[in-house]
Write an enzyme that holds these catalytic residues in place. Structure first.
Site, PDB file in Angstrom:
ATOM      1  NE  ARG B   8      92.280 -59.667 115.108  1.00 38.78           N
ATOM      2  CZ  ARG B   8      91.946 -60.553 116.040  1.00 38.78           C
ATOM      3  NH1 ARG B   8      90.796 -60.479 116.656  1.00 38.78           N
ATOM      4  NH2 ARG B   8      92.757 -61.522 116.357  1.00 38.78           N
ATOM      5  CB  SER B  35      86.703 -61.050 116.946  1.00 39.70           C
ATOM      6  OG  SER B  35      86.539 -62.152 117.787  1.00 39.70           O
ATOM      7  CD  GLU B  56      75.821 -61.212 110.924  1.00 40.99           C
ATOM      8  OE1 GLU B  56      74.711 -61.650 110.533  1.00 40.99           O
ATOM      9  OE2 GLU B  56      76.513 -61.807 111.780  1.00 40.99           O
ATOM     10  CG  PHE B  81      79.506 -63.104 109.088  1.00 40.21           C
ATOM     11  CD1 PHE B  81      79.064 -64.244 108.434  1.00 40.21           C
ATOM     12  CD2 PHE B  81      80.386 -63.245 110.153  1.00 40.21           C
ATOM     13  CE1 PHE B  81      79.491 -65.507 108.834  1.00 40.21           C
ATOM     14  CE2 PHE B  81      80.822 -64.504 110.553  1.00 40.21           C
ATOM     15  CZ  PHE B  81      80.372 -65.638 109.898  1.00 40.21           C
ATOM     16  CG  ASP B 115      86.768 -69.708 112.679  1.00 41.61           C
ATOM     17  OD1 ASP B 115      86.824 -70.615 113.540  1.00 41.61           O
ATOM     18  OD2 ASP B 115      86.418 -68.539 112.949  1.00 41.61           O
TER      19      ASP B 115
END
Ligand SMILES: Cc1ncc(C[n+]2csc(CCOP(=O)(O)OP(=O)(O)O)c2C)c(N)n1
Ligand SMILES: [Mg+2]
Lengths: 275, 312
Positions: B8, B35, B56, B81, B115
């Site tokens: 990322r 993020s 989204e 998502f 998470d």
């Protein structure tokens, strides 16, 4: 009643301490939104809701859906304090092998009704529960707790529409309107105001309160119970990170936990002596 | 293997470069720009960055509209998502019209960590792979991520790029040539082949080294483009080594393992073992512990290889 309010305020302060300590230990989790919602959860678990920690599946219980599931630590400390599971379990928050998942998981945690964490889905499940209770001619109520950023999800409005359409007066929607989401101010990221006007337009009875004023929360939930033929939406204006001065109103503390250095200062803010 | 970078992070860097090179590149995010690292583009090109909020489905639909007006939209959020919440928008508004939309999702797989299962997408490769017109890319490191994102921008059509949250070892150097649809052999071997994607490619390289220590010669084939898959490279490995172990940080159903099983089943049946998440949801924990918990370590690959060799 005055005594009761004072007791609830004291309970909320204690639970804030539990949230801060639990998140400090887990080193992972959502601090800001747990601290903004805890006054509402305190009134629900310690005053308003009919529930039995010894019998989590009791048929005559009221239901709580924490749609903003990332505030799980707030729900977990309340559930533990109520006696749904041992307080020691909090030490395993977000750890492999513990039942306290990063987001509420009804498969493993007593007192959690459904799985949430993917924002926008909780209100629909609350609508379904409210429909189910009314089919059963139950007098029990459903409380759904939403974030204000979460209101950006279209499904929330589909759910609100159906709640009004089916005249779900056994459903109370609480919005933790702390004005912040992850990327900053809700008003700047994607404005959701006027929240009250929107829920009114969708057919809800709407109340606006200070979400940290315990007496106002109690009064709002009492009023919601009297409303007939429509759901109630309580727009609770709150402060993200409430109670720990240096967390307050900071988007940067959304998903950040108290560091070793911050812990004593945070506990001091909450009137807890360090040990 | 020395330097570690999250895919990322590489995405954020290359996106900012692309923004400077091509004024048609636009970026959308859904309240996770810090993020997903699209924030680096947002800082440089605020007028070409659209934060759609926690919405989204609307983000993906809007990206399709931007593509229809000639832009090259990159839409980012967590994998669960992007693929989950917005799947039908991906199918109807992006893939069906073959819109030039790049869906770059971060925080895929179980290494999302604490998470928990609600946030760990272990089905996204399978879901995206099943959609006609969709290209599916799962880079193994930062270098490949940058090249894949550039290739996606240059390609006209829908692309899904699957990225991760945590730092991963760098396998490639700048001389590496990435092409959509092409796999690459990282290590030759004759006894069996590891066919891996994403962060599991590094695990496969480590497994091959362990096996070399016990006299087993394992080939390692990296498959960055799960769709369209490099059939010839995989078929050659099947023919030449006679045993295939697939490795992915994803369900064994429908992802790389599924794609390889389909290919081999029809064209070259050989011994096959799929290493991945065994039809389970994720759970909270530290990323490195979860890799062990779900059997995604080099040792697990070694075990799978030995099982196949025992059947040979
Ligand atoms: C569908 C979905 N998209 C994105 C996220 C990632 N996420 C977690 S919390 C959050 C911000 C929530 O803001 P808000 O609803 O205002 O909650 P609060 O301020 O009370 O923490 C986001 C985007 C998510 N959990 N679910
Ligand atoms: Mg908020």
């Amino acid at each position: 009643m005055k005594d009761k309010i004072a007791r609830l305020q004291e309970k909320a302060r204690k639970l804030r301490i539990d949230i801060v300590r639990t998140l400090h230990r887990s080193k992972s989790g959502h601090t800001g939104g747990s601290l903004s919602v805890i006054d509402m959860l305190t009134v629900l678990y310690y005053h308003k809701m009919r529930h039995d920690p010894a019998n989590p599946k009791w048929a005559q219980r009221d239901r709580l859906v924490l749609s903003k599931g990332h505030a799980a630590p707030a729900q977990y400390v309340a559930l533990a304090d109520c006696g749904y599971f041992p307080k020691e379990d909090l030490q395993m928050l977000r750890q492999l092998g513990g039942h306290l998942q990063g987001h509420p998981d009804s498969k493993g945690t007593p007192g959690v009704e459904v799985c949430t964490g993917s924002l926008g889905q909780g209100l629909s499940m609350a609508v379904g529960m409210a429909l189910g209770l009314s089919l059963d001619k139950s007098s029990n109520r459903v409380y759904a707790v939403l974030g204000d950023g979460e209101l950006q999800e279209g499904q929330i409005w589909e759910a609100a529409m159906s709640a009004a359409h089916y005249r779900l007066d056994n459903l109370c929607i609480l919005i933790d309107a702390n004005g912040l989401q992850i990327d900053g101010e809700v008003a700047k990221v994607m404005n959701v105001e006027s929240i009250g006007d929107k829920f009114r337009a969708f057919g809800c009875h709407v109340l606006e309160i200070d979400g940290h004023d315990i007496a106002a929360i109690v009064a709002a939930l009492d009023e919601a119970e009297q409303v007939k033929g429509k759901p109630t939406a309580v727009v609770a204006r709150t402060v993200k990170g409430k109670g720990v001065s240096f967390f307050e109103n900071k988007a940067s503390y959304h998903g950040v936990t108290p560091s070793d250095e911050e812990l004593p200062r945070a506990l001091q803010c909450l009137g807890d002596c360090c040990d | 293997m020395s330097n570690m970078i999250a895919t990322r992070d590489a995405y954020g860097e290359v996106l900012a470069e692309l923004g400077a090179e091509n004024g048609d590149v636009v970026v959308l995010d859904a309240d996770l720009s810090g993020s997903t690292k699209t924030s680096s583009f947002a800082k440089k090109f605020p007028e070409r960055f659209f934060n759609m909020g926690i919405a989204e489905a609307n983000m993906v639909g809007t990206a399709a509209g931007l593509a229809a007006s000639g832009k090259i939209p990159f839409a980012s959020t967590f994998a669960i998502f992007a693929v989950g919440r917005a799947w039908e928008q991906v199918r109807q508004s992006v893939a069906y019209p073959k819109a030039n939309v790049k869906i770059v999702a971060t925080h895929s797989g179980v290494t999302v960590g604490e998470d928990g299962g609600s946030h760990q997408s272990v089905e996204d490769i399978a879901i995206m792979r099943a959609v006609p017109n969709m290209t599916v890319i799962v880079p193994a490191d930062g270098v490949e991520t940058k090249k894949a994102i550039r290739a996606a921008a240059a390609y006209n059509g829908p692309v899904y790029v699957r990225l991760g949250r945590n730092k991963v070892p760098t396998l490639f150097d700048d001389s590496y040539e990435f092409a959509i649809g092409k796999g690459c052999q990282l290590r030759d071997g004759s006894d069996l082949t590891f066919v891996a994607t994403g962060l599991m490619t590094a695990q496969a390289v480590a497994a091959a080294e362990i096996l070399a220590g016990v006299g087993v010669s394992a080939r390692v084939v990296h498959i960055p483009t799960v769709k369209p898959i490099d059939e010839e490279l995989i078929l050659a490995a099947a023919r030449e080594t006679g045993a295939i172990v697939t490795a992915e940080e994803h369900s064994v159903i429908g992802g790389l393992g599924g794609a390889v099983a389909e290919l081999l089943g029809e064209r070259c049946p050989v011994l096959l073992k799929r290493v991945g998440v065994q039809d389970r949801f994720g759970t909270s924990g530290k990323a490195e512990d979860l890799l062990k918990y779900f059997g995604l370590m080099p040792e697990n690959l070694v075990e799978a290889a030995k099982e196949l060799l025992g059947k040979k």
